[in-house]
Design an enzyme around this catalytic site. Structure first.
Site, PDB file in Angstrom:
ATOM      1  N   GLY A  17      60.628  17.349  95.721  1.00  0.00           N
ATOM      2  CA  GLY A  17      61.700  17.609  94.758  1.00  0.00           C
ATOM      3  C   GLY A  17      63.011  17.859  95.469  1.00  0.00           C
ATOM      4  O   GLY A  17      63.975  17.150  95.283  1.00  0.00           O
ATOM      5  N   GLY A  66      54.841  20.615  97.289  1.00  0.00           N
ATOM      6  CA  GLY A  66      54.568  20.392  98.703  1.00  0.00           C
ATOM      7  C   GLY A  66      54.745  21.665  99.501  1.00  0.00           C
ATOM      8  O   GLY A  66      54.538  21.716 100.707  1.00  0.00           O
ATOM      9  N   GLU A 111      63.652  26.724 102.505  1.00  0.00           N
ATOM     10  CA  GLU A 111      64.971  26.171 102.802  1.00  0.00           C
ATOM     11  C   GLU A 111      65.568  26.644 104.128  1.00  0.00           C
ATOM     12  O   GLU A 111      66.486  26.013 104.662  1.00  0.00           O
ATOM     13  CB  GLU A 111      65.946  26.524 101.666  1.00  0.00           C
TER      14      GLU A 111
END
Lengths: 327, 166, 735
Positions: free
Chosen positions: C246, C474, C696
């Protein structure tokens, strides 16, 4: 993809006849043609599957080799004779695409690979190659991958392949079976065209022609190099590539065969550069002179201006390596 | 002639435009083969055609009568995984899983190519026998894009299986 | 029953470490690994629905204007074609993350080149794609010369985004600084380019719209789709158990979902719409290009007195999102004189939205390159420079920091890598034709929390089920939620079934902003705490004295298997809320990158040779999946540094490189062996799990380290990302 008649050619004559028809296209590996057909950049009305023609195999041919048009890129690069005697060709093939694509892509098909120009690929943009007379959106647009040599006002696209660059350096010949059953031999160096006013024609093939093979001359020996400069470490088209076959005898360049990818609408070969180098002792001054001669008509389009210094530097790297020099 | 997929025969009564990929996914229900780009740019659709890896998106189903195709489903199953499938799990050689079947099919063929003596662009001697270094694995697996960035683990998984086979 | 947990103060109990099962944090294989590696895991487009029709979107070929006419008739006459649909319920932009309502859906008005304007539906995909390609659309196009297509365009409107920080007097600080850096960097647009293209199959039964769709945050997506269709959220069911990546592009719904839904309603049969790869590039979220002016004013010892970070970004008119470039700059380094601001230009390109680590991904890479320039100017080791600038308190808001392992990451990473920062002069090492250099950067990403619910059932057979509409894109959600429940309930992981990605389950946090694990995991944690209390009560002991392990409860000298203890299924819903903890502490994840690159002396090609990342991200719930997330972030850093760039044609605003052949994401050969160290950390303010976000951090600053290594290698400072060979060539040392 537009609908098409799927036809299978059972013999060369058969193929020629099917391919004479307007809108007919041959398909072998299909890795480029289907890519373009899905986008309707290519819209054949008949697809002639030539995969069952007896055009496989690499066989001795005089002092050289005959590579059947249906020999896959992988098989060609894996062949011991190619690897041992024509390493520049093996290396160039292995520099292109991926193992998956090379397993499907064929020798004949790869010669016919079309440009990767972004505007050619985009139906919403004008392109003289795709639709003659509509203009060239790449001129004045984003043209990082475009030609610096031999371009025209109608088209600045480049031939994107690697294999043909090595074949050009090797002075190989394309064997073509014509629609009337005739056979003709066209040097690779003359096979691809410059765009001129007719950029829709990538090469000299006529309707009904079938490439049956490529003939390599006797193994040239010497130092054979293929150098490819690209944005990624793998799986990217060349910004610039250089194929070189260089013989050094008693400290003098006895011969230098050079061809360049990423610079023009065809693999670029400039006999003036070879003549300049031959008979000279290798030196940086000589290499600079060779690069200057190679690029004396080069013209950037904006985003590809860098290709001029990049070509100069890459040629220098290749010539130094080929003549035993170092940085 | 029919096409053989994972050992079973299938009739090729399809729109000639149908890619082998779409035939596998829609015609045969074998959705383990993934469509990532449909243009040969990502490798998610990699299958074995007569033992060789190809992008199934860039070939037509009708061209393959008499051919034999192996997909991820034919390599192994959850109950009986192929060593590569097990190694990918152990080494976390995937994240979202979408490129994974293509990676594994590609790795299977890649090991066979090395066994057959094929060199790659990064081989020092293009005429010599290849040695499967990590650099070689990376080059040979570069036709399979993984946006999750699992490359390090993919290389580790393949290297482990290659060593076990050696 | 529902157990509410409100995160309004640090949770110092550190309960997970006190549990007996011993699986939390362990590098267990993902439970979904077998399905993914054998190809049996179903993704959105792969469900078989009887009589399913195929739809293909048609995109606009002008940058701004109106659709005057859709010439449907010729296309409707083509074999198999069922409909050409341009319906006001169809969205024309992707929804921003967490929107919870429909984005713009003016199907006849064109706001950007590549905007969806119609859907063609046919019996087969081939029929639909051909018809969609051939569909002729007449436009009334605005003169492209008058449409703002770039930030610098004189027609572009500008506005300030968010609350600028103006503190002290940065100009004076710069003037008086012993060492000052005033530099402007640029980054180009990025695409998420998840491997699974956006895909939806919609089915309408007259009352409920059921969709298999590739989405990240179902509870919002359900509302977005309902709003677009004009039905109630309860009439929408979304199913997304497997999502092929995504990276922000599936936070909100995209055009294919509403198109499929409208077509299914109109045709009375299921409709599948899968975007082509080119369409994903053209009409889903982009990360905005940025221009960033960074000013650093330091004293003789490299301590920052002044800190300025100003960014210029863009988005479509009407969009609320702007790339929050300065997010980490607000608190990462000291400097009492501060200026932080973001300028948002309104231009006509596809929606700008969240792409992995919005803000820090590009903000940190430029800040960290500028910090390297300061290190050079001051002659201080770049690692030491960062250590000297770790503030005691939030430099603007005065808040204390929660657990912050930046210094440890810098030191551990430097040691692992073998960092030598004593001499940063460039062009000192060459191997053959490669200049070799090293570089480093700090990693930083704010910690986010989101409301989340999860239902946990402990069954009479001694197994547990965890259910939430949370997604696993994921990230490892299946693994970590199972480990949290297993740890809390004393069950081995194979006894815990995690079921995700269906709006029939309680609403989780969704996958985005690195908040999924800490938020949804905390909901699971809360549910499990409640179940533990019920078991303790049944056994007549304090919950704290209850030991659960391997399916057995131990209380005092009693040992009772769950199969005896649990007489009826115990079901509890955990409900986690952020109660303002982030207003009491500055909470973030930190790390450090160390990189060695080679720059080709002839061609300017850069190759990353090795890379170490040391990260402090709170508790790692599964060391294997957390490490993988960090690896993935670092690969994105390589792409951002060297190759990734959305190119728009300035004449008409169309995206030039809209496929994976020309938008260069890193391939395997671009990525060397990557080394990740997870620095042990528990952050009580991060979550009751002492975990923070993972997904992130690995990208936030990585590209800066690469840029710094390039400078160290060959002496060229490139302030324009990506650093492609052409940007190095003319400054490389002569051959």
């Amino acid at each position: 993809m537009k609908p098409f008649d799927y036809q299978r050619a059972h013999g060369l004559g058969d193929a020629g006849q099917l391919l004479v028809a307007e809108g007919a296209k041959p398909i072998a590996g299909g890795t480029n043609l289907l890519d373009l057909m899905k986008l309707e950049v290519e819209t054949p009305t008949a697809l002639v599957d030539v995969n069952r023609l007896p055009l496989g195999g690499i066989t001795p041919h005089g002092e050289g080799l005959h590579i059947g048009a249906l020999v896959s890129n992988s098989a060609c690069a894996a062949d011991p004779r190619i690897r041992g005697q024509y390493p520049v060709l093996a290396r160039a093939i292995l520099a292109g695409a991926t193992f998956q694509l090379r397993n499907k892509a064929t020798t004949g098909g790869n010669l016919c690979q079309r440009t990767r120009c972004y505007y050619f690929y985009d139906l919403s943009q004008s392109c003289n190659k795709r639709e003659p007379g509509t203009g060239c959106a790449a001129i004045g647009g984003f043209n990082r991958i475009h030609a610096i040599l031999g371009a025209s006002d109608a088209c600045i696209a480049t031939y994107p392949g690697d294999m043909a660059v090595a074949l050009s350096a090797l002075d190989a010949t394309v064997e073509i079976h014509g629609a009337k059953g005739d056979k003709r031999m066209v040097p690779v160096r003359d096979f691809h065209r410059l765009p001129g006013d007719t950029p829709e024609r990538d090469n000299v093939l006529e309707p009904g022609d079938v490439i049956t093979g490529v003939v390599l001359p006797a193994p040239p020996g010497g130092t054979q190099l293929y150098r490819k400069v690209r944005d990624r470490a793998s799986y990217a088209f060349a910004l610039v590539s250089v194929a070189a076959v260089v013989h050094l005898e008693e400290g003098v360049i006895a011969s230098a065969r050079l061809a360049f990818g990423g610079l023009a609408h065809k693999p670029w070969h400039d006999p003036r550069v070879e003549a300049l180098l031959e008979g000279q002792a290798p030196s940086d001054a000589l290499f600079d002179e060779a690069a200057a001669l190679l690029l004396d008509t080069a013209r950037g389009q904006g985003s590809n201006d860098f290709k001029i210094p990049l070509t100069r530097r890459t040629l220098k790297a290749v010539l130094r390596e080929a003549t035993g020099g170092t940085l | 002639m029919p096409i053989t997929i994972n050992g079973a025969e299938h009739d090729l009564d399809v729109d000639p435009r149908t890619s082998l990929l779409d035939f596998l996914r829609t015609g045969c229900g074998l959705t383990g083969t993934k469509k990532g780009c449909d243009h040969g740019q990502c490798g998610a659709c990699t299958v074995l055609l007569n033992g060789q890896r190809i992008n199934s998106c860039l070939t037509l189903a009708v061209m393959h009568d008499g051919d034999s195709v192996t997909t991820i489903e034919g390599l192994g199953t959850p109950d009986a995984p192929h060593p590569l499938q097990a190694a990918f799990v152990r080494h976390d050689g995937y994240q979202c899983g979408y490129c994974t079947p293509g990676q594994i099919c590609s790795a299977k063929a890649m090991l066979d190519e090395v066994a057959a003596g094929w060199t790659s662009f990064v081989s020092d001697d293009v005429a010599g026998a290849p040695k499967l270094s990590e650099e070689e694995i990376r080059e040979r697996m570069s036709g399979n894009v993984c946006r999750c960035g699992a490359y390090s683990n993919i290389v580790a998984a393949i290297a482990e299986v290659a060593e076990a086979q050696a | 029953m529902t157990r509410l947990y409100t995160m309004d103060k640090p949770d110092e109990r550190n309960r997970l470490d006190a549990m007996a099962q011993g699986i939390i944090g362990r590098p267990l294989d993902r439970p979904d690994g077998s399905a993914k590696t054998t190809g049996v895991a179903p993704y959105a487009a792969e469900y078989v629905l009887a009589d399913c029709a195929e739809g293909v979107l048609v995109l606009a070929t002008i940058s701004r204007g109106e659709v005057v006419e859709i010439e449907s008739a010729p296309v409707l006459g083509m074999p198999g074609v069922l409909a050409v649909i341009a319906d006001p319920r169809m969205i024309t932009r992707s929804a921003q993350g967490g929107a919870g309502k429909s984005p713009v859906r003016e199907i006849h008005k064109v706001d950007y080149y590549g905007q969806p304007v119609a859907l063609v539906v046919a019996e087969t995909f081939e029929q639909a794609r051909d018809a969609a390609t051939r569909l002729r659309i007449a436009y009334r196009a605005d003169d492209p010369a008058k449409v703002p297509l770039e930030q610098d365009d004189s027609h572009a409107a500008h506005e300030a985004y968010g609350e600028p920080v103006e503190q002290g007097n940065l100009d004076v600080a710069m003037r008086d600084a012993a060492h000052a850096v005033d530099v402007t960097y640029t980054t180009e647009g990025h695409a998420s380019a998840a491997m699974e293209p956006h895909a939806s199959i919609a089915d309408w039964d007259g009352n409920t719209l059921t969709a298999h769709s590739s989405l990240q945050m179902l509870k919002y997506n359900q509302k977005e789709l309902a709003d677009a269709l004009g039905i109630k959220p309860e009439q929408v069911r979304l199913i997304s158990p497997y999502v092929g990546g995504g990276f922000g592009s599936k936070l909100g719904i995209s055009a294919e979902l509403t198109a499929a839904a409208v077509a299914a309603i109109e045709l009375g049969r299921p409709v599948r719409v899968v975007m082509s790869r080119q369409q994903v590039f053209q009409c889903v979220m982009r990360r905005s290009e940025t221009r960033q002016r960074i000013r650093l004013a330091a004293d003789g010892e490299g301590r920052l007195n002044g800190f300025g970070h100003e960014a210029w970004v863009s988005n479509l008119p009407g969009e609320k999102f702007a790339e929050p470039v300065t997010q980490a700059s607000e608190f990462l380094y000291r400097g009492e004189h501060r200026r932080l601001r973001i300028d948002l230009a309104r231009i006509h390109r596809m929606t700008a939205g969240s792409v992995r680590a919005p803000g820090e991904a590009v903000g940190m890479q430029c800040l960290e390159a500028a910090m390297d320039e300061l290190a050079l100017a001051s002659g201080i080791d770049p690692v030491e420079l960062r250590l000297r600038n770790i503030p005691e308190m939030h430099p603007s808001e005065g808040l204390p920091y929660s657990s912050r392992r930046l210094a440890e990451c810098l030191k551990v990473g430097a040691e692992r890598f073998g960092w030598d920062g004593s001499d940063r002069r460039p062009c000192q090492r060459r191997e053959g034709e490669w200049w070799i250099g090293t570089g480093m950067a700090t990693a930083c990403r704010v910690h986010n929390l989101n409301e989340a619910q999860a239902r946990v059932t402990l069954s009479t057979d001694g197994t547990a089920v965890v259910e939430s509409d949370m997604t696993d894109i994921g990230t490892g959600t299946y693994a970590i939620l199972g480990q949290i429940a297993g740890e809390m309930l004393g069950l081995p992981p194979e006894k815990v079934l995690v079921q995700l990605g269906d709006t029939r389950y309680p609403p989780g946090a969704g996958s985005g902003g690195s908040w999924g694990a800490a938020s949804t995991g905390s909901a699971v944690f809360a549910a499990c705490e409640s179940i533990r209390e019920q078991l303790a009560e049944q056994l007549g002991v304090d919950e704290a004295d209850l030991t659960l392990k391997d399916g057995t409860a131990v209380a005092g000298n009693r040992r009772i298997p769950f199969t005896e203890l649990v007489k009826a299924d115990l079901t509890e819903t955990g409900h986690f809320k952020n109660g303002g903890i982030d207003e009491k502490f500055a909470i973030a994840m930190y790390g450090a990158f160390f990189v060695e690159v080679g720059v080709n002396a002839y061609t300017g090609e850069t190759r990353v040779r090795r890379m170490t990342g040391a990260f402090g991200l709170g508790r790692a719930l599964n060391a294997k999946t957390a490490t993988s997330q960090c690896l993935g972030g670092m690969v994105w850093g390589i792409g951002s540094a060297l190759t990734e760039e959305l190119v728009f044609d300035p004449r008409d605003g169309h995206l030039v490189n809209h496929d994976v052949a020309e938008y260069h994401v890193p391939v395997n050969a671009d990525v060397p062996a990557l080394d990740v160290v997870l620095v042990d950390e528990r952050d009580p303010a991060g979550s009751p799990l002492q975990a923070k976000g993972v997904g992130e951090l690995g990208i936030c600053g990585a590209a800066g380290a690469i840029a710094n290594a390039i400078h160290h290698a060959c002496g060229v400072r490139v302030r324009s990302f990506p650093i492609t060979p052409d940007k190095l060539l003319d400054q490389l040392p002569e051959l």
